[in-house]
Scaffold this motif. Structure first.
Motif, mmCIF file in Angstrom:
data_model
loop_
_atom_site.group_PDB
_atom_site.id
_atom_site.type_symbol
_atom_site.label_atom_id
_atom_site.label_comp_id
_atom_site.label_asym_id
_atom_site.label_seq_id
_atom_site.Cartn_x
_atom_site.Cartn_y
_atom_site.Cartn_z
ATOM 1 N N THR A 45 0.841 -1.199 0.000
ATOM 2 C CA THR A 45 0.000 0.000 0.000
ATOM 3 C C THR A 45 0.876 1.249 0.000
ATOM 4 O OG1 THR A 45 -1.461 -1.282 1.451
ATOM 5 C CG2 THR A 45 -1.866 1.101 1.338
ATOM 6 N N LYS A 46 2.084 1.117 0.545
ATOM 7 C CA LYS A 46 2.957 2.265 0.806
ATOM 8 C C LYS A 46 3.879 2.521 -0.393
ATOM 9 C CE LYS A 46 1.151 2.402 4.988
ATOM 10 N NZ LYS A 46 0.313 1.225 5.019
ATOM 11 N N SER A 72 -1.148 6.167 -3.606
ATOM 12 C CA SER A 72 -2.316 6.388 -2.731
ATOM 13 C C SER A 72 -3.605 5.842 -3.343
ATOM 14 C CB SER A 72 -2.531 7.876 -2.441
ATOM 15 O OG SER A 72 -1.361 8.516 -2.037
ATOM 16 N N SER A 126 -1.086 6.783 6.540
ATOM 17 C CA SER A 126 -0.310 6.045 5.532
ATOM 18 C C SER A 126 0.912 6.857 5.119
ATOM 19 C CB SER A 126 -1.151 5.687 4.311
ATOM 20 O OG SER A 126 -0.519 4.639 3.586
#
Ligand code: PLP
Length: 371
Positions: free
Chosen positions: A192-193, A199, A320
């Motif tokens: 996800t990062k 994003s 995040s």
């Protein structure tokens, strides 16, 4: 081949006349499977998918092992814990790891009879708790404190005691730090990062050196159904090709911003492993190729930190990290981490560093004047 070339070519099929370089996404529940299922490479979408196959091939090439993609970073964490631990086993965790990983261990594995020992990342404190352990879980740099431990030293001690080692490698990504090359058994990440960095999706993966563990991790995914969506995986594979360019820019920006923050009168406890003055720099320099996009620092109070975030125009307030968009948050708003009220986790994006520094500077000035 250099890493900048490898990330762009990883997992691509040989070029074929009239075909795209990066084959389109395959959406499938069942695949046509007549007769003996062993005769079909793909049978049912929970077991396998050609879009996963290509992305996992890319990750495997970069990790130097067998990679399995998951629906999220937490699904990847759960797969390692679930395949290695049984009642009566001991896990040694960082006391300062990503809070949801600690929560999972406490809320599920401890209740099933796994003994949990916790120690700080800084100073390799987990070394003292390895006797009789089954799994040593590391996270370096840690989220959000950016503490660093010496992976090779911990691996050596763990191997001498027959302890498996997993590293949550989310913050640096595989091209910023390669845990399998340092002797680790499981390299785990939230993709996800920074690995995907736009994003726009949630994903994770586990990579292992021993293919037998790869089979177990894959079988866990199939049986638990923790499978990634093909569209997310396809996007991730496309994003992977720009990883080196993004990370190079993010880390260059991060160093410029960290150097600026070091001169700000309201900033204390500034951490960035890439800063030569950072307490973690020496170890980080030995085991990291990129220092990552995340900086942390403390402002004098909750109000000061909230005022700073509100005053920023370019820095998006969001949780995040690792995206091309610069984001920041006051971490204590969630609870879960032992951080001061004014603690900011700052994730540096790919915008122009002059614009970012100007924005941070005007926000710092504004909040100081109103304090
Ligand atoms: N590991 C670390 C270090 C993280 O920061 C996160 C998420 O923030 C995770 C794991 C979990 O990843 P995901 O949100 O993709 O499930």
């Amino acid at each position: 081949m250099k890493i900048g070339t490898r990330v762009i070519r990883a997992g691509l099929s040989p070029t074929t006349q009239g075909e795209p370089f990066h084959t389109g996404v395959t959406f499938a529940g069942p695949y046509h499977t007549a007769g003996d299922p062993a005769s079909s490479p793909y049978t049912y979408g929970r077991y396998h998918n050609p879009t996963w196959t290509k992305f996992e091939q890319a990750l495997s090439e970069l990790e130097g092992g067998t990679a399995v993609s998951f629906a999220s970073g937490m699904a990847a964490v759960a797969a390692v814990l679930g395949t290695t631990l049984q009642a009566g086993d001991v896990i040694v965790m960082p006391s300062d790891s990503y809070f949801a990983a600690r929560l999972m261990v406490e809320d599920f594995f401890a209740k099933m009879g796994v003994e949990v020992r916790k120690a700080a990342t800084a100073g390799n404190k987990q070394l003292q708790h390895l006797d009789g352990a089954k799994l040593l879980w590391l996270e370096t740099p840690s989220n959000p404190g950016l503490e660093v431990c010496d992976i090779a030293t911990l691996v050596k001690a763990a191997k001498e005691k027959g302890v498996l080692v997993a590293v949550d490698n989310t913050t640096p990504t595989v091209i910023g730090q390669n845990p399998l090359a340092l002797g680790v058994d499981f390299s785990v990440a939230s993709d996800t990062k920074a690995l995907t960095g736009h994003s726009d999706l949630i994903l994770g993966h586990v990579a292992v050196r021993d293919p037998a563990w790869g089979e177990q991790i894959r079988s866990w995914r199939t049986q638990m159904g923790a499978i990634p969506g093909p569209m997310e995986v396809w996007l991730a594979h496309r994003s992977l090709s720009t990883l080196e360019m993004r990370l190079e820019r993010q880390c260059r920006n991060a160093l410029i911003i960290a150097e600026y923050l070091a001169s700000c009168p309201d900033v204390t406890s500034l951490r960035y492993p890439g800063l030569v003055s950072d307490p973690a720099h020496e170890i980080a320099a030995r085991q990291m190729q990129f220092y990552g996009p995340v900086i942390s620092f403390v402002l004098p109070s909750r109000e000061h930190a909230e005022g700073f975030l509100q005053a920023c125009n370019l820095v998006i307030e969001a949780t995040s990290f690792g995206s091309i968009h610069t984001t920041a948050e006051r971490r204590a708003r969630w609870g879960g981490d032992l951080v001061p009220e004014g603690f900011i986790r700052f994730s540096v994006g790919c915008e122009d560093s002059d614009d970012l520094v100007a924005d941070i500077q005007q926000a710092m000035d504004k909040v100081r004047q109103s304090a």
